[in-house]
Design a protein around this motif. Structure first.
Motif, short mmCIF file in Angstrom:
data_model
loop_
_atom_site.label_atom_id
_atom_site.label_comp_id
_atom_site.label_asym_id
_atom_site.label_seq_id
_atom_site.Cartn_x
_atom_site.Cartn_y
_atom_site.Cartn_z
N HIS A 1 86.73 75.97 73.14
CA HIS A 1 85.99 76.74 74.23
C HIS A 1 85.39 78.22 73.27
O HIS A 1 86.04 78.80 72.94
CB HIS A 1 87.28 76.84 75.03
CG HIS A 1 86.16 77.88 76.58
ND1 HIS A 1 86.63 77.69 78.03
CD2 HIS A 1 86.08 78.75 76.43
CE1 HIS A 1 86.27 78.35 78.65
NE2 HIS A 1 85.32 78.90 77.83
N ILE A 2 84.34 77.97 72.95
CA ILE A 2 83.33 79.11 72.39
C ILE A 2 82.97 79.83 73.52
O ILE A 2 82.12 79.84 74.35
CB ILE A 2 82.36 78.49 71.48
CG1 ILE A 2 82.61 76.94 70.87
CG2 ILE A 2 81.11 79.14 70.55
CD1 ILE A 2 84.38 77.50 70.55
N VAL A 3 82.63 81.32 73.03
CA VAL A 3 82.01 82.43 73.92
C VAL A 3 81.39 83.86 72.67
O VAL A 3 81.83 83.64 72.12
CB VAL A 3 82.93 82.65 74.93
CG1 VAL A 3 83.48 82.38 76.01
CG2 VAL A 3 84.23 83.31 73.55
N GLY A 52 68.28 89.89 76.62
CA GLY A 52 69.36 89.06 75.80
C GLY A 52 68.99 88.81 74.54
O GLY A 52 68.18 88.15 74.78
N ALA A 53 70.14 88.63 73.23
CA ALA A 53 69.81 88.00 72.63
C ALA A 53 70.14 86.50 72.22
O ALA A 53 69.21 86.11 71.35
CB ALA A 53 70.54 88.40 71.38
N ALA A 54 70.55 86.01 73.52
CA ALA A 54 71.05 84.71 73.84
C ALA A 54 71.57 84.64 75.05
O ALA A 54 71.87 84.87 75.90
CB ALA A 54 72.34 84.36 72.14
N SER A 55 71.32 83.29 75.32
CA SER A 55 71.37 82.06 76.51
C SER A 55 71.98 81.40 76.64
O SER A 55 70.66 80.33 75.68
CB SER A 55 70.86 83.04 77.66
OG SER A 55 69.43 83.25 76.84
N PRO A 56 72.81 80.65 76.95
CA PRO A 56 72.85 78.89 76.89
C PRO A 56 72.07 78.38 77.52
O PRO A 56 71.25 79.13 78.60
CB PRO A 56 74.11 78.82 78.24
CG PRO A 56 74.86 80.53 78.93
CD PRO A 56 73.80 81.53 78.26
N THR A 57 71.20 77.56 77.31
CA THR A 57 70.02 76.96 77.85
C THR A 57 69.83 75.13 77.94
O THR A 57 70.97 75.10 76.80
CB THR A 57 68.77 77.84 77.46
OG1 THR A 57 67.35 77.23 77.83
CG2 THR A 57 68.67 77.79 76.30
N PHE A 67 80.83 85.04 67.19
CA PHE A 67 81.76 83.86 68.36
C PHE A 67 82.43 84.00 68.39
O PHE A 67 82.89 83.91 66.71
CB PHE A 67 80.31 82.80 68.31
CG PHE A 67 80.42 81.71 67.33
CD1 PHE A 67 81.46 80.99 66.87
CD2 PHE A 67 79.26 81.93 66.64
CE1 PHE A 67 81.22 80.25 66.13
CE2 PHE A 67 79.24 81.39 65.64
CZ PHE A 67 80.26 80.49 64.92
N HIS A 68 84.04 83.40 68.86
CA HIS A 68 85.45 82.72 68.67
C HIS A 68 85.58 82.05 69.74
O HIS A 68 84.31 81.94 70.37
CB HIS A 68 85.97 84.16 68.65
CG HIS A 68 86.26 84.47 70.26
ND1 HIS A 68 85.14 85.60 70.81
CD2 HIS A 68 87.47 84.40 70.99
CE1 HIS A 68 85.70 86.09 72.22
NE2 HIS A 68 86.52 84.88 71.95
N GLY A 108 81.91 77.42 77.43
CA GLY A 108 82.73 76.20 78.17
C GLY A 108 83.52 75.55 77.07
O GLY A 108 83.70 75.22 75.68
N ASP A 109 84.84 74.79 77.70
CA ASP A 109 85.48 73.72 77.57
C ASP A 109 84.03 72.25 76.00
O ASP A 109 83.48 71.98 76.97
CB ASP A 109 86.38 73.12 78.10
CG ASP A 109 87.18 73.48 78.14
OD1 ASP A 109 87.63 75.20 78.08
OD2 ASP A 109 87.39 73.80 79.38
N LEU A 110 85.47 72.33 75.06
CA LEU A 110 84.42 71.47 74.60
C LEU A 110 85.28 70.14 73.77
O LEU A 110 86.31 70.28 73.01
CB LEU A 110 84.02 71.70 73.04
CG LEU A 110 82.82 72.73 73.11
CD1 LEU A 110 81.77 73.34 71.90
CD2 LEU A 110 81.53 71.93 73.47
N ALA A 111 85.67 69.49 74.63
CA ALA A 111 86.47 68.47 74.02
C ALA A 111 85.88 67.00 72.56
O ALA A 111 85.03 67.33 72.33
CB ALA A 111 86.35 66.80 75.31
#
Length: 141
Positions: A79-81, A28-33, A111-112, A90-93
């Motif tokens: 909320h960025i995906v 994959g090109a990117a992953s949460p980490t 992304f959006h 996820g949600d960003l307050a």
């Protein structure tokens, strides 16, 4: 006899622990980490809900090995995906910073914000993508 069961239990624990370390690749090109030790951390700030101008910088530039984080400098929840579905930050307050997004290569990633569909952006893109048309008749598109 008790020593045999104890030894077998230790072997089982070791096998299960090592299985989690396997190279489950996937390319994959990117992953949460968490931020990577080998690259830099690149911050994209969320500055509003104003289409492609919602992020600064946009496009975001990051090299392979870098980690991209989103900082919500706006007064609203976001909320960025990634558009390709490979990461949901996820949600960003307001005031929060996202988990890191590890960049595996220099390919473009779009992304959006799922809460504000006009908020679109790209990592390593040549241009910023156009937001989707929300006019049901297509006159404003």
């Amino acid at each position: 006899m008790r020593q045999v069961f104890y030894g077998a239990g230790l072997v089982l624990v070791g096998v299960v622990s090592l299985a989690g370390c396997g190279g489950g690749g996937g390319g994959g090109a990117a992953s949460p980490t968490s931020p990577s030790a080998g690259g830099s951390t690149v911050t994209a700030s969320i500055v509003g809900s104003i289409g492609p101008a919602s992020y600064t910088p946009n496009p975001v530039t990051a090299r392979a090995g870098d980690t991209v984080v989103f900082r919500n400098s706006d007064s609203q929840m976001h909320h960025i995906v990634l558009d390709n579905g490979s990461a949901d930050l996820g949600d960003l307050a307001p005031g929060a910073t996202s988990r890191g997004l590890a960049i595996a290569n220099g390919n473009e990633l779009r992304f959006h914000c799922t809460l504000h569909i006009s908020m679109v952006g790209t990592i390593n893109g040549a241009t910023v993508p156009e937001p989707p048309c929300t006019d049901q008749y297509g006159y404003a598109c």
